[in-house]
Write a protein that holds these residues in place. Structure first.
Motif, short mmCIF file in Angstrom:
data_model
loop_
_atom_site.label_atom_id
_atom_site.label_comp_id
_atom_site.label_asym_id
_atom_site.label_seq_id
_atom_site.Cartn_x
_atom_site.Cartn_y
_atom_site.Cartn_z
N THR A 278 8.50 -16.18 5.52
CA THR A 278 9.76 -17.42 5.92
C THR A 278 10.30 -16.41 5.83
O THR A 278 11.19 -16.85 7.40
N ASP A 279 10.61 -15.73 5.59
CA ASP A 279 11.86 -14.60 5.54
C ASP A 279 12.24 -12.79 5.94
O ASP A 279 12.16 -12.39 6.85
N GLY A 280 10.41 -13.47 7.34
CA GLY A 280 10.35 -12.33 7.77
C GLY A 280 9.51 -10.87 7.95
O GLY A 280 9.84 -10.09 8.55
N ILE A 281 8.92 -10.79 6.70
CA ILE A 281 8.47 -9.93 6.13
C ILE A 281 6.83 -9.94 5.78
O ILE A 281 6.83 -11.70 5.02
N TYR A 282 6.16 -9.17 6.98
CA TYR A 282 4.65 -9.79 6.29
C TYR A 282 4.01 -8.62 6.64
O TYR A 282 4.27 -6.94 5.88
N PRO A 283 3.02 -8.83 5.73
CA PRO A 283 1.80 -7.76 5.72
C PRO A 283 1.56 -6.83 6.46
O PRO A 283 1.79 -6.80 7.86
N GLY A 284 1.82 -5.66 5.88
CA GLY A 284 1.51 -4.43 6.86
C GLY A 284 1.58 -2.76 6.08
O GLY A 284 0.78 -2.91 5.12
N PHE A 285 2.38 -2.03 6.82
CA PHE A 285 1.62 -0.51 6.78
C PHE A 285 2.54 0.37 6.17
O PHE A 285 2.09 1.41 5.82
N SER A 286 3.68 -0.40 5.59
CA SER A 286 4.29 0.68 5.30
C SER A 286 5.90 -0.06 4.69
O SER A 286 6.23 -1.35 4.89
#
Length: 926
Positions: A278-286
């Motif tokens: 919701t706060d704009g942090i998505y599962p990613g690579f770094s």
């Protein structure tokens, strides 16, 4: 005042750090705060305060939690903070006083910190029994978030869930689930410096934090956070979704099969996922995205491996989380569908990777020779590209009685780390799959395979709320490239280059790093093909991917750029143009660009210069850039014929290497105006030919700090700069170091008469000099501090030399009176160093030219220092070097020097024998 923050991945005090450091602008809104009350969403799953591996093992750790805090900025301190906390807990919440225990800092002699008796006495005055007021050491009651920054002693309030009149003091801070900390009151009165020392803050502050989850546990009369209504609906939904036994709250050995731990892990992690997405942090690579990816995958593994739940359980819990937290955080309700989609997408990709990885391991094991290690290349591919957990690889191999080639695996990991770190010397990318060889390029051209249309890389706009929106891109796989060979098909698990008919990925060119991201095949939304690098070869854009499944020419794919990395590159590239303009503006129009490199982390810029850039010029350059940022200039971009571009006055580097038409990037002035005949607009702003991706307005850069400037060769300088939050951090670090240097200057002016104290100050100067040289901070400030430190070092050295000479003269005078110009003087004398001892010998010989002198000085460490000088009248028969060797050998030591002077050292056990040997040796030579 009540503030609600976005999920924080750093110290909860971070928004107020400038106040603690005294660096806040006096006219800013932040500077007006004296008392603040807030509630913050916090995530602890990485860095120093990392709760990830504890989550699920006990009943009170979480990755996401809500922190209730109150703050004082130079206002109230210990008395009021403790009093208000006690009143709230015991009078407002009516928590029984006999169940509460308070701790305070018991002091630390190594840091010279005494016990916080002031805090202890406050609690006693509030009526807390002495048996409930407990001292604890640094690790428990001295709070600091990181290696540096604001810190101070703290007092914690603990609650005994059992009660019943017992004394639970022995269980405080012992990891007991029945006696847990609920509130931490931190008294910010120090700043931890880079070298580890503590400096007092200009003002005293209070930072308190109480976990909402633990407070609710007490107020609802529960024994565990997971038994409160913050978690029970989620746990019920997990049980309903997996069809297993109900949650029982078991831990440790009692939790057979780790089922209850799995319930806690999944309940905690799904809350974290909902809040962060919701706060704009998505599962990613770094960074934070990578941490969130690990959280999601940890939850998925517990769902599938322990709870044996069907796919989709994790996402099915989102409505329940929204129901629990939605009133406090309405944005969860608004984004529920997006959260569900992202979790499902990532779970499906991970489960697919797991299944694919298991098959790869099975096949590899079958093909292996007996008694050999599992190949590191395969394990690395599984781990690095498919996201296959390393511990699961080890577990599966262990079950088969096979070991991983750990040394080779670690080498691959190191190479990957170097590659990601960037830089021309870092591990270079293997370009066998991304750089088309001449034969393959010719084959593509002869087969009339069209070049890649990469214009979609410029398809982005500014949204209504100022956020960048990147348009999706659909493409067709034209050809695959592997091991310098064009192929129509590539099998799963293999790394290859993918040639597409169109792309929105930016290939590395013009000094800007390439994009990363992933592609999916149409109709298979849950299978991600990570794009690791992008290269441009002969008009064809090559995307390096690891095929999760078989890829074929003709496949339809959709492309997704890593937006955070792209935006960071855009920010730094636009900042590079501003920097180029500012350097010409400050240093003169003859300042020409020689090269640049832009990554998501920083920018590098090389240029012609007559000499090192001065402190004043660096400050001017930063100010020119900041003025353009503050004006929030529009960044105008357009493609124009090369012949037209050549007319632009002041435009640099127009050569045959540019495509036609060329892309012009102009800051603040429309391209049409720049192209007007006889226009001098390009002389007044930044106008460049550039194929890179840029911001649409300069304000998003926020700040630019030049953190390095040096001459590569005579006439060419290189600057490195950072932007945004990194620039702000560099300035804060610079201010902290400036305060350290100021503190050192003050102490140096006090002119201690103690040689050890001056030597310690000299050592501090040396250590601080190294820190200033190697820390990211504004270069102008680094140069200023280095000038001050150099002067301090000279002052310290001069003072030490003067004190040593004074001490040596005093000792020499005393020895001269004792030995009365004897031809051989052998004695012991206290001296703090070999340098002082040698000065004593020199002075004694100067005052008694006919004497040969050897002095020993025993040290506290058990070492004995030796220094000697032979009268010139005794040469060459009598050698100082031979004398020192003879003496130090008797002390099991070593020595060396010239015929006139020599020095050495040995062991104190042989000192008396050495004194006798010194006299005997001298008498034998005279």
């Amino acid at each position: 005042m009540r503030r609600r923050s976005r999920a924080l991945w750093r110290a909860p005090y971070d928004p107020f750090k400038p106040i603690f450091l005294g660096t806040v602008h006096p006219r800013s809104e932040l500077a007006q705060h004296r008392r603040v009350v807030n509630s913050q969403k916090c995530v602890r799953a990485g860095g120093k305060h990392n709760d990830l591996e504890d989550v699920g093992r006990d009943t009170y750790h979480h990755t996401f939690f809500e922190m209730l805090g109150n703050w004082s900025f130079g206002d109230y301190f210990k008395e009021e903070a403790c009093s208000m906390a006690w009143e709230l807990l015991t009078e407002v919440y009516e928590i029984p006083k006999d169940r509460l225990y308070v701790t305070y800092f018991g002091g630390d002699s190594s840091l010279g910190l005494s016990a916080d008796e002031e805090c202890r006495d406050v609690w006693l005055r509030l009526g807390v029994p002495a048996s409930h007021v407990l001292p604890f050491p640094l690790k428990d009651n001295f709070w600091e978030m990181g290696d540096t920054g604001p810190c101070g002693p703290c007092t914690e309030i603990h609650y005994d869930h059992v009660g019943g009149g017992r004394n639970a003091a022995a269980l405080v801070n012992q990891g007991s689930p029945d006696v847990v900390e609920i509130w931490n009151l931190v008294f910010m009165q120090y700043s931890r410096e880079v070298e580890g020392n503590l400096l007092p803050l200009p003002q005293h502050h209070v930072d308190t934090g109480m976990g909402l989850e633990r407070l609710v546990t007490i107020l609802q009369n529960k024994r565990s956070n997971y038994d409160t209504d913050l978690f029970t609906p989620i746990l019920d939904a997990i049980q309903k979704g997996c069809g297993g036994p109900r949650y029982q709250g078991l831990v440790g050995d009692a939790d057979v099969g780790r089922v209850n731990m799995a319930y806690r892990v999944v309940a905690d992690h799904v809350r974290t996922l909902c809040v962060c997405i919701t706060d704009g942090i998505y599962p990613g690579f770094s960074g934070a995205e990578l941490v969130l990816r690990r959280i999601l995958r940890r939850a998925v593994r517990f769902c599938s491996e322990v709870l044996h739940a069907p796919p989709g359980l994790l996402a099915s819990l989102v409505p329940t989380v929204v129901e629990v937290l939605g009133d406090a955080y309405p944005e969860l309700t608004k984004n529920a569908d997006q959260i569900t989609d992202i979790i499902n997408e990532n779970e499906a990709a991970f489960l697919s990777s797991l299944e694919r990885g298991r098959r790869i391991i099975e096949r590899t094991v079958q093909q292996m020779e007996p008694s050999t290690n599992f190949p590191a290349e395969v394990a690395w591919s599984l781990y690095g590209n498919l996201g296959f957990p390393l511990d699961l690889i080890d577990l599966m191999l262990e079950e088969k009685g096979i070991s991983l080639d750990s040394a080779a695996f670690n080498k691959l990991a190191l190479e990957d780390a170097k590659r990601k770190a960037g830089g021309p010397q870092a591990g270079q990318l293997d370009d066998r799959n991304t750089c088309l060889d001449v034969h393959s390029l010719a084959q593509l051209q002869s087969n009339e395979v069209p070049t890649t249309d990469d214009s979609p890389k410029y398809a982005y706009t500014l949204g209504q709320h100022g956020q960048y929106e990147f348009s999706p891109c659909q493409a067709t796989v034209l050809m695959l490239y592997r091991d310098q060979s064009l192929q129509k098909e590539v099998g799963a698990g293999q790394r290859c280059g993918v040639v597409l008919d169109r792309t929105n990925f930016y290939a590395e060119q013009g000094g800007q790093a390439c994009d990363q991201g992933y592609m999916i095949r149409l109709g298979q939304q849950d299978i991600l093909f990570p794009v690791e690098s992008v290269r441009l070869c002969g008009g064809y854009v090559i995307h390096e991917v690891t095929a999760v499944e078989t890829l074929r020419a003709g496949d339809q794919v959709q492309l997704f750029v890593d937006e955070a990395q792209r935006l960071a590159c855009m920010t730094n590239h636009t900042a590079t143009h501003l920097l180029n303009f500012a350097l010409r503006h400050v240093l003169g129009d003859n300042t020409e660009q020689r090269g640049s490199h832009v990554t998501a982390d920083r920018l590098r810029f090389d240029f012609d210069t007559k000499g090192p850039v001065t402190v004043d010029q660096l400050q001017q350059v930063e100010q020119v850039v900041q003025d353009m940022i503050n004006r929030n200039e529009v960044v105008h971009m357009a493609e124009v014929p090369l012949t037209l571009a050549r007319r632009v006055q002041g435009l640099r580097a127009v050569d045959e290497g540019y495509p036609d038409p060329v892309r012009i990037v102009s800051l603040g002035v429309p391209v049409e105006t720049v192209l007007t005949r006889d226009s001098e607009a390009a002389m007044q702003t930044s106008v460049e030919l550039c194929c890179g991706t840029h911001l649409l307005q300069t304000g998003a850069i926020e700040d630019l700090a030049i953190i390095s400037e040096r001459q590569l060769v005579k006439g060419i300088s290189r600057v490195i700069a950072v932007t945004g939050g990194q620039a702000k951090q560099a300035r804060e670090v610079g201010q902290c170091l400036a305060m350290e240097v100021d503190s050192l200057s003050v102490r140096m002016k006090q002119r201690s008469t103690s040689i050890p104290e001056m030597q310690n100050l000299s050592k501090e100067v040396g250590q601080l000099t190294k820190v200033v040289a190697n820390t990211a901070m504004p270069q102008w400030q680094r140069k200023e501090l280095q000038t001050v430190l150099k002067a301090l070092q000279r002052t310290a050295n001069t003072a030490i030399k003067k004190l040593e000479m004074q001490q040596a003269e005093e000792k020499a005078q005393s020895l001269l009176a004792k030995h009365c110009n004897q031809p051989v003087i052998v004695d012991t004398v206290p001296a703090d160093s070999l340098s002082i001892l040698m000065k004593v010998v020199n002075q004694l010989c100067d005052k008694s030219p006919g004497s040969s002198v050897l002095l020993l000085s025993p040290q506290v460490s058990g070492e004995v220092l030796c220094a000697c000088q032979v009268s010139k009248n005794c040469l060459p028969v009598f050698s100082a070097a031979d004398w020192a060797v003879a003496v130090c050998t008797r002390m099991e030591g070593k020595a060396g020097g010239s015929p006139v002077v020599a020095k050495g050292s040995g062991n104190a056990k042989g000192m008396q024998g050495a004194l006798m040997a010194a006299l005997e040796f001298a008498q034998s030579k005279l």
